[in-house]
Design a protein around this motif. Structure first.
Motif, mmCIF file in Angstrom:
data_model
loop_
_atom_site.group_PDB
_atom_site.id
_atom_site.type_symbol
_atom_site.label_atom_id
_atom_site.label_comp_id
_atom_site.label_asym_id
_atom_site.label_seq_id
_atom_site.Cartn_x
_atom_site.Cartn_y
_atom_site.Cartn_z
ATOM 1 N N ARG A 66 0.713 -1.344 -0.034
ATOM 2 C CA ARG A 66 -0.059 -0.149 0.036
ATOM 3 C C ARG A 66 0.899 1.225 0.093
ATOM 4 N NH1 ARG A 66 -4.923 1.137 -0.124
ATOM 5 N NH2 ARG A 66 -5.080 2.531 1.558
ATOM 6 N N ALA A 146 -5.610 -6.353 0.367
ATOM 7 C CA ALA A 146 -5.001 -5.049 0.149
ATOM 8 C C ALA A 146 -5.053 -4.920 -1.354
ATOM 9 C CB ALA A 146 -3.394 -4.923 0.637
ATOM 10 N N GLU A 150 -7.086 -2.164 -3.670
ATOM 11 C CA GLU A 150 -6.380 -1.113 -4.861
ATOM 12 C C GLU A 150 -7.345 -1.244 -6.155
ATOM 13 O OE1 GLU A 150 -4.211 1.351 -4.552
ATOM 14 O OE2 GLU A 150 -4.258 0.659 -2.325
ATOM 15 N N SER A 161 -3.317 3.644 -4.158
ATOM 16 C CA SER A 161 -2.458 4.152 -3.190
ATOM 17 C C SER A 161 -0.916 3.994 -3.169
ATOM 18 C CB SER A 161 -2.878 3.386 -1.504
ATOM 19 O OG SER A 161 -4.169 3.672 -1.340
#
Length: 179
Positions: A66, A146, A150, A161
């Protein structure tokens, strides 16, 4: 908004577990050094250190991803138009989600198999192997979350990010991640 805070907290907690694993390695190494002065071996230190290394790597994945700190090759994608880049980012994130899901599945399968057969460590201290192996599917699963996070950002037309983080570092004149 609550979901965003919960996801960010999940990534942060995962990174904290990675940091605690590294700290555990430090404590074991210091303990070994001190006990060596008195000719006292620290039983199981090598096994525990190895498992903590794996835990630190897997638990750090999502947070590192991230923040844009994982290795990425952007030579091709940076040359694309914004719309083409969005589509390419989405496709790559989708592929990454599939591959990470596959890895998570097989890591979890290994943990469950170790639990089922009551697999024990073969080192100087016997302990159930499914417990330290749990770091792999947990860390990979959090990375999968994650990546999906995204993908949703990119599908909504937002910058990922990791790209925002890289641009922020460049704006501050920090090119350490670009080396």
């Amino acid at each position: 908004m609550a979901l965003r805070r919960a996801l960010d907290a999940l990534y942060w907690c995962s990174a904290a577990l990675a940091a605690l694993s590294l700290f555990g390695i430090f404590v074991i190494m210091i303990a070994q050094m001190v006990l060596r002065q008195f000719n006292i071996p620290l039983m199981g230190a090598d096994d525990v250190t190895a498992f903590l290394c794996v835990a630190s790597a897997f638990f750090a994945l999502a947070y590192t991803f991230r923040r844009g700190e994982l290795i990425r090759v952007g030579l091709f994608i940076e040359k694309l138009s914004p719309q083409a880049r969005q589509w390419t980012e989405g496709g790559v994130l989708l592929l990454a989600a599939v591959l990470t899901g596959y890895i998570t599945y097989w890591c979890l399968n290994d943990v469950l198999f170790s639990y089922e057969i009551d697999d024990m460590a073969q080192g100087s201290v016997a302990f159930k192997l499914w417990i330290p192996k749990l770091a792999m599917p947990l860390g990979a699963g959090i990375l999968l979350i994650a990546i999906i996070d995204e993908f949703v950002r990119v599908a909504r037309g937002l910058k990922p990010s990791y790209q925002v983080a890289a641009e922020d570092r460049a704006a501050r004149g920090d090119f350490s991640a670009e080396v």
